[in-house]
Design a protein around this motif. Structure first.
Motif, PDB file in Angstrom:
ATOM      1  N   ALA A 172       0.826  -1.209   0.000  1.00 44.68           N
ATOM      2  CA  ALA A 172       0.000   0.000   0.000  1.00 44.68           C
ATOM      3  C   ALA A 172       0.853   1.249   0.000  1.00 44.68           C
ATOM      4  CB  ALA A 172      -0.928   0.006   1.211  1.00 44.68           C
ATOM      5  N   LEU A 173       0.338   2.277  -0.682  1.00 40.23           N
ATOM      6  CA  LEU A 173       0.908   3.621  -0.625  1.00 40.23           C
ATOM      7  C   LEU A 173      -0.154   4.535  -0.019  1.00 40.23           C
ATOM      8  CD1 LEU A 173       3.121   5.703  -1.254  1.00 40.23           C
ATOM      9  CD2 LEU A 173       2.086   5.976  -3.527  1.00 40.23           C
ATOM     10  N   HIS A 174       0.200   5.208   1.062  1.00 43.50           N
ATOM     11  CA  HIS A 174      -0.719   6.110   1.743  1.00 43.50           C
ATOM     12  C   HIS A 174      -0.452   7.549   1.306  1.00 43.50           C
ATOM     13  CE1 HIS A 174      -2.010   3.431   5.335  1.00 43.50           C
ATOM     14  NE2 HIS A 174      -1.561   2.660   4.350  1.00 43.50           N
ATOM     15  N   LEU A 175      -1.488   8.360   1.279  1.00 44.24           N
ATOM     16  CA  LEU A 175      -1.343   9.804   1.085  1.00 44.24           C
ATOM     17  C   LEU A 175      -1.793  10.495   2.363  1.00 44.24           C
ATOM     18  CD1 LEU A 175      -0.774  12.318  -0.612  1.00 44.24           C
ATOM     19  CD2 LEU A 175      -3.164  12.249  -1.367  1.00 44.24           C
ATOM     20  N   LEU A 176      -0.893  11.308   2.938  1.00 50.21           N
ATOM     21  CA  LEU A 176      -1.149  11.958   4.223  1.00 50.21           C
ATOM     22  C   LEU A 176      -1.035  13.475   4.093  1.00 50.21           C
ATOM     23  CD1 LEU A 176       1.061   9.649   6.467  1.00 50.21           C
ATOM     24  CD2 LEU A 176      -1.397   9.433   6.029  1.00 50.21           C
ATOM     25  N   THR A 177      -1.721  14.162   4.967  1.00 50.89           N
ATOM     26  CA  THR A 177      -1.608  15.617   5.030  1.00 50.89           C
ATOM     27  C   THR A 177      -0.267  16.023   5.604  1.00 50.89           C
ATOM     28  OG1 THR A 177      -4.000  15.796   5.329  1.00 50.89           O
ATOM     29  CG2 THR A 177      -2.675  17.706   5.956  1.00 50.89           C
ATOM     30  N   ASN A 178       0.191  15.345   6.644  1.00 48.22           N
ATOM     31  CA  ASN A 178       1.483  15.626   7.268  1.00 48.22           C
ATOM     32  C   ASN A 178       2.004  14.352   7.905  1.00 48.22           C
ATOM     33  OD1 ASN A 178       0.282  15.413   9.988  1.00 48.22           O
ATOM     34  ND2 ASN A 178      -0.655  17.393   9.522  1.00 48.22           N
ATOM     35  N   SER A 179       3.199  14.402   8.456  1.00 48.08           N
ATOM     36  CA  SER A 179       3.769  13.167   9.002  1.00 48.08           C
ATOM     37  C   SER A 179       4.923  13.473   9.941  1.00 48.08           C
ATOM     38  CB  SER A 179       4.287  12.277   7.855  1.00 48.08           C
ATOM     39  OG  SER A 179       5.522  12.764   7.352  1.00 48.08           O
ATOM     40  N   LEU A 180       5.337  12.430  10.653  1.00 50.42           N
ATOM     41  CA  LEU A 180       6.611  12.467  11.365  1.00 50.42           C
ATOM     42  C   LEU A 180       7.724  12.580  10.335  1.00 50.42           C
ATOM     43  CD1 LEU A 180       6.034   9.526  13.892  1.00 50.42           C
ATOM     44  CD2 LEU A 180       5.572  11.945  14.263  1.00 50.42           C
ATOM     45  N   PRO A 181       8.865  13.115  10.662  1.00 51.77           N
ATOM     46  CA  PRO A 181       9.255  13.663  11.967  1.00 51.77           C
ATOM     47  C   PRO A 181       8.939  15.146  12.121  1.00 51.77           C
ATOM     48  CG  PRO A 181      11.156  13.652  10.540  1.00 51.77           C
ATOM     49  CD  PRO A 181      10.019  13.088   9.722  1.00 51.77           C
ATOM     50  N   LEU A 268      -4.150   2.092  -2.805  1.00 53.67           N
ATOM     51  CA  LEU A 268      -3.893   3.444  -2.309  1.00 53.67           C
ATOM     52  C   LEU A 268      -4.823   3.716  -1.131  1.00 53.67           C
ATOM     53  CD1 LEU A 268      -3.520   5.512  -5.618  1.00 53.67           C
ATOM     54  CD2 LEU A 268      -1.725   4.665  -4.110  1.00 53.67           C
ATOM     55  N   HIS A 269      -4.318   4.478  -0.176  1.00 55.72           N
ATOM     56  CA  HIS A 269      -5.045   4.682   1.084  1.00 55.72           C
ATOM     57  C   HIS A 269      -4.818   6.126   1.524  1.00 55.72           C
ATOM     58  CE1 HIS A 269      -5.819   3.033   5.435  1.00 55.72           C
ATOM     59  NE2 HIS A 269      -6.115   4.318   5.379  1.00 55.72           N
ATOM     60  N   THR A 270      -5.897   6.849   1.773  1.00 55.44           N
ATOM     61  CA  THR A 270      -5.743   8.224   2.240  1.00 55.44           C
ATOM     62  C   THR A 270      -6.714   8.515   3.370  1.00 55.44           C
ATOM     63  OG1 THR A 270      -5.464  10.520   1.505  1.00 55.44           O
ATOM     64  CG2 THR A 270      -7.385   9.327   0.663  1.00 55.44           C
ATOM     65  N   THR A 271      -6.597   9.731   3.920  1.00 52.78           N
ATOM     66  CA  THR A 271      -7.415  10.149   5.056  1.00 52.78           C
ATOM     67  C   THR A 271      -8.165  11.431   4.713  1.00 52.78           C
ATOM     68  OG1 THR A 271      -5.749  11.616   6.021  1.00 52.78           O
ATOM     69  CG2 THR A 271      -5.589   9.287   6.569  1.00 52.78           C
ATOM     70  N   THR A 272      -9.181  11.724   5.504  1.00 48.91           N
ATOM     71  CA  THR A 272      -9.859  13.005   5.355  1.00 48.91           C
ATOM     72  C   THR A 272      -8.832  14.132   5.464  1.00 48.91           C
ATOM     73  OG1 THR A 272     -10.414  12.633   7.678  1.00 48.91           O
ATOM     74  CG2 THR A 272     -12.204  12.500   6.126  1.00 48.91           C
ATOM     75  N   HIS A 273      -9.018  15.252   4.663  1.00 47.42           N
ATOM     76  CA  HIS A 273     -10.321  15.577   4.118  1.00 47.42           C
ATOM     77  C   HIS A 273     -10.385  15.382   2.602  1.00 47.42           C
ATOM     78  CE1 HIS A 273      -8.876  19.524   2.628  1.00 47.42           C
ATOM     79  NE2 HIS A 273      -8.315  19.697   3.807  1.00 47.42           N
ATOM     80  N   TYR A 274     -11.424  15.963   1.952  1.00 51.15           N
ATOM     81  CA  TYR A 274     -11.745  15.636   0.561  1.00 51.15           C
ATOM     82  C   TYR A 274     -10.610  15.913  -0.419  1.00 51.15           C
ATOM     83  CZ  TYR A 274     -12.416  20.625  -0.380  1.00 51.15           C
ATOM     84  OH  TYR A 274     -12.218  21.971  -0.540  1.00 51.15           O
ATOM     85  N   LEU A 278      -9.688  13.427  -3.338  1.00 51.27           N
ATOM     86  CA  LEU A 278      -9.723  13.733  -4.771  1.00 51.27           C
ATOM     87  C   LEU A 278      -8.430  13.290  -5.453  1.00 51.27           C
ATOM     88  CD1 LEU A 278     -11.364  17.282  -4.716  1.00 51.27           C
ATOM     89  CD2 LEU A 278     -12.403  15.180  -5.590  1.00 51.27           C
ATOM     90  N   ALA A 279      -7.289  13.651  -4.849  1.00 50.91           N
ATOM     91  CA  ALA A 279      -6.003  13.278  -5.445  1.00 50.91           C
ATOM     92  C   ALA A 279      -5.832  11.769  -5.482  1.00 50.91           C
ATOM     93  CB  ALA A 279      -4.861  13.932  -4.664  1.00 50.91           C
ATOM     94  N   THR A 280      -6.189  11.092  -4.405  1.00 52.15           N
ATOM     95  CA  THR A 280      -5.997   9.644  -4.331  1.00 52.15           C
ATOM     96  C   THR A 280      -6.945   8.901  -5.264  1.00 52.15           C
ATOM     97  OG1 THR A 280      -5.277   9.876  -2.035  1.00 52.15           O
ATOM     98  CG2 THR A 280      -5.918   7.676  -2.757  1.00 52.15           C
ATOM     99  N   GLY A 281      -8.210   9.339  -5.306  1.00 55.61           N
ATOM    100  CA  GLY A 281      -9.171   8.685  -6.194  1.00 55.61           C
ATOM    101  C   GLY A 281      -8.763   8.793  -7.649  1.00 55.61           C
ATOM    102  N   ALA A 282      -8.292   9.984  -8.048  1.00 53.81           N
ATOM    103  CA  ALA A 282      -7.851  10.171  -9.433  1.00 53.81           C
ATOM    104  C   ALA A 282      -6.612   9.345  -9.735  1.00 53.81           C
ATOM    105  CB  ALA A 282      -7.587  11.653  -9.697  1.00 53.81           C
ATOM    106  N   ALA A 283      -5.658   9.308  -8.781  1.00 54.98           N
ATOM    107  CA  ALA A 283      -4.445   8.510  -8.974  1.00 54.98           C
ATOM    108  C   ALA A 283      -4.769   7.025  -9.069  1.00 54.98           C
ATOM    109  CB  ALA A 283      -3.467   8.768  -7.829  1.00 54.98           C
ATOM    110  N   ALA A 284      -5.693   6.567  -8.220  1.00 58.25           N
ATOM    111  CA  ALA A 284      -6.074   5.149  -8.254  1.00 58.25           C
ATOM    112  C   ALA A 284      -6.717   4.783  -9.584  1.00 58.25           C
ATOM    113  CB  ALA A 284      -7.039   4.862  -7.101  1.00 58.25           C
ATOM    114  N   ARG A 285      -7.546   5.670 -10.091  1.00 61.50           N
ATOM    115  CA  ARG A 285      -8.186   5.412 -11.388  1.00 61.50           C
ATOM    116  C   ARG A 285      -7.135   5.342 -12.495  1.00 61.50           C
ATOM    117  NH1 ARG A 285     -11.521   9.286 -11.177  1.00 61.50           N
ATOM    118  NH2 ARG A 285     -10.349  10.828 -12.396  1.00 61.50           N
ATOM    119  N   ALA A 286      -6.155   6.252 -12.448  1.00 63.13           N
ATOM    120  CA  ALA A 286      -5.118   6.264 -13.478  1.00 63.13           C
ATOM    121  C   ALA A 286      -4.239   5.023 -13.416  1.00 63.13           C
ATOM    122  CB  ALA A 286      -4.263   7.524 -13.330  1.00 63.13           C
TER     123      ALA A 286
END
Length: 578
Positions: A172-181, A268-274, A278-286
């Motif tokens: 899996a590849l996740h898309l996040l708003t922010n992350s460690l560190p 692909l796996h992402t979190t709120t918000h929309y 949007l970015a993840t759904g489009a990438a997954a479709r592509a």
């Protein structure tokens, strides 16, 4: 340090700064001063305080955290200015900000921000002349329209079935708003816990963060990939950020699809918000991959709850912006192949909005091994001694992001009431947030019996919670608080501390009656009485704490709960979980 990537980040900062200065130097200067490190921000505040004029004095008080003084200066000023209007807006004084905007020439940007803050998107656009700022808002509105999704580059191709069957566990590849560190928030820690749990279970995982992060928060990445505890975090840093949100989403979706291919991701796996959705759904479709949308909050309700008064909060809830955000969140969740959320109340909210019930999996907040391994045998007084705090008294409080709907003002009032009746209650709050300056002012009469640590690390947050005789989550009776299940009560129980929470659905489902007490939200008198009873009953405090820890160890450990993610992945990819 990757010098080439460092140069790229510098280019990004220069381009972004130049665009902001050209766009609105007053607004940019004010926000920059507020986001400087604490000592530097206070230095600027003190310097402004030596200058004449209401604007300088209000800016000084605002930067020094003296919000009551800043509000009085704004309300009493007879010399309106752009800076004073921006300060009024940041303090939540919308009426005063509007009056100033009407009195100051060329204040179209301020007028637009006021309307945007109220949720009037069309009005915010209409207030602006033709130009880059107006175009940005138009595109922001377009991204919220029904059925709008990013477009990806045509050269991206889906991986073949043979390529996606190589792993024994779904990768899996996740898309996040922010992350460690770079960001140490509950969001970042939950994300990292999920990723490490999956990695330990044999999944290949990595996470990408939003474009220009961590440059957007004033931090520098060591390279295009940063590894934390064996988990790779991928950074997308464009040389020059694109000027509109729709263009950035198109670019992000294309980049994410390529990263998914390069990493051999099967999901692909992402979190709120929309925006993430949007970015993840489009990438997954592509890329021809299934995708997961994890709903950790209710964006539009969180935004509405930030309104300064009850009337303003209600006005936000019927605004154009609220309605568009709610509809977009439901659209994105409905488009995902699977939805994950944190609690029953959030699940019911999604179903009521039209998200298929069969697509939703509940995976609740859980505790890390740092909480499990904490030395809970120490008494709170012993922990306080190690932190340099007084051992005497009954200390209550929390470790949290300090925002208005957390209800910590009610906790301060409750402690003041209890102390007026001779109960030696004391306050300890670990954390930072927009409501901290006001909270400090409210607690001033408690003197040395109120301690605010500011921002702390995860380890420090655990230690400060262990220093408490009872942990309090006094959330307001707001829709966001009725819906969203926070992690703090779970951590508190895991640390063997009694929990006092507001009697709201999202909190009631977390805390068994044997582990804590529910009180009516917004009622400092009742909260004071409850805390006073606990202060006199050490046996009850110990019993609640022990029961809570047993409950958490049996039901809320990441190493156990995290396996549910693998089960969702296997169902979507057809790759059996091991």
């Amino acid at each position: 340090m990757n010098l080439t990537f460092l140069a790229r980040q510098i280019s990004n900062v220069v381009a972004t700064t130049a665009a902001h200065i050209t766009d609105d130097r007053v607004f940019f200067g004010m926000q920059l001063a507020r986001r400087l490190p604490g000592p530097a921000s206070r230095l600027v505040g003190r310097a402004l305080g030596r200058l004449p004029g209401d604007s300088s004095q209000a800016a000084s008080a605002w930067l020094l955290g003296q919000e009551t003084t800043a509000k009085d200066l704004v309300a009493g000023s007879q010399t309106p200015s752009r800076l004073l209007g921006e300060i009024a807006l940041n303090l939540g004084l919308l009426d005063e900000a509007e009056t100033i905007a009407e009195a100051v020439p060329h204040a179209t940007a301020l007028s637009s921000r006021i309307r945007w803050t109220k949720g009037d998107i069309d009005g915010a656009i209409a207030a602006l002349p033709a130009g880059a700022r107006r175009t940005r808002l138009i595109e922001e509105r377009r991204s919220l329209q029904p059925s709008w999704w990013p477009e990806t580059n045509s050269h991206i191709t889906a991986r073949s079935a043979q390529e996606t069957e190589k792993s024994t566990q779904p990768s899996a590849l996740h898309l996040l708003t922010n992350s460690l560190p770079h960001t140490r928030s509950g969001y970042a820690y939950r994300s990292h816990a999920i990723l490490t749990t999956l990695k330990d279970a044999g999944h290949e995982v990595a996470a990408a963060t939003r474009p220009s992060y961590p440059v957007t928060i004033g931090r520098v990445s060591s390279g295009p990939v940063e590894t934390v505890d064996g988990v790779d975090y991928l950074r997308q840093i464009p040389l020059r950020p694109l000027s509109t949100p729709t263009a950035r989403l198109d670019d992000q979706a294309s980049w994410l699809a390529v990263q998914a291919q390069n990493r051999g991701a099967q999901i692909l796996h992402t979190t709120t918000h929309y925006v993430n959705g949007l970015a993840t759904g489009a990438a997954a479709r592509a890329a021809g991959l299934p995708w997961v949308y994890e709903v950790r909050g209710v964006l539009e309700e969180t935004w509405a709850a930030a309104g300064g008064s009850a009337a303003e909060r209600e006005a936000r809830r019927v605004s154009q912006r609220f309605q568009l955000m709610r509809a977009k969140e439901i659209e994105v969740a409905s488009a995902a192949d699977a939805v994950i959320t944190l609690g029953e109340t959030m699940r019911e909210h999604l179903i009521a909005g039209g998200v298929p019930e069969s697509s939703i999996t509940l995976i609740p907040n859980s505790v890390s091994e740092a909480v499990v391994d904490a030395d809970v045998a120490r008494t709170p007084a012993e922990v306080r001694a190690g932190l340099g705090l007084p051992e005497a008294g009954i200390w209550v409080g929390t470790a949290a992001s300090i925002v208005g709907y957390e209800g910590l003002d009610d906790l301060v009032d409750a402690i003041i009431l209890a102390r007026s009746q001779g109960i030696d209650l004391r306050l300890l709050v670990a954390g930072d947030g927009v409501a901290l300056p006001t909270l400090r002012e409210r607690a001033r009469q408690l003197g040395e019996h109120a301690v605010f640590t500011g921002r702390v690390s995860q380890a420090e947050a655990i230690e400060h919670q262990l220093a408490l005789d009872a942990i309090v989550v006094p959330r307001k009776d707001e829709p966001v608080c009725r819906l969203v299940t926070p992690i703090k009560p779970i951590e508190a129980m895991g640390l063997a501390r009694p929990v006092v929470v507001s009697d709201l659905p999202a909190l009631r489902e977390l805390v068994p009656e044997t582990a804590g007490v529910c009180v009516n939200p917004g009622n400092p008198r009742e909260l004071a009485d409850t805390l006073s009873e606990l202060a006199f009953d050490e046996g009850a405090r110990k019993r609640f704490g022990q029961n809570g820890r047993e409950h958490v160890l049996a039901t809320r450990r990441w190493k156990d709960i995290g396996r549910r993610y693998g089960q969702v992945y296997s169902r979507l990819t057809g790759v059996a979980a091991q």
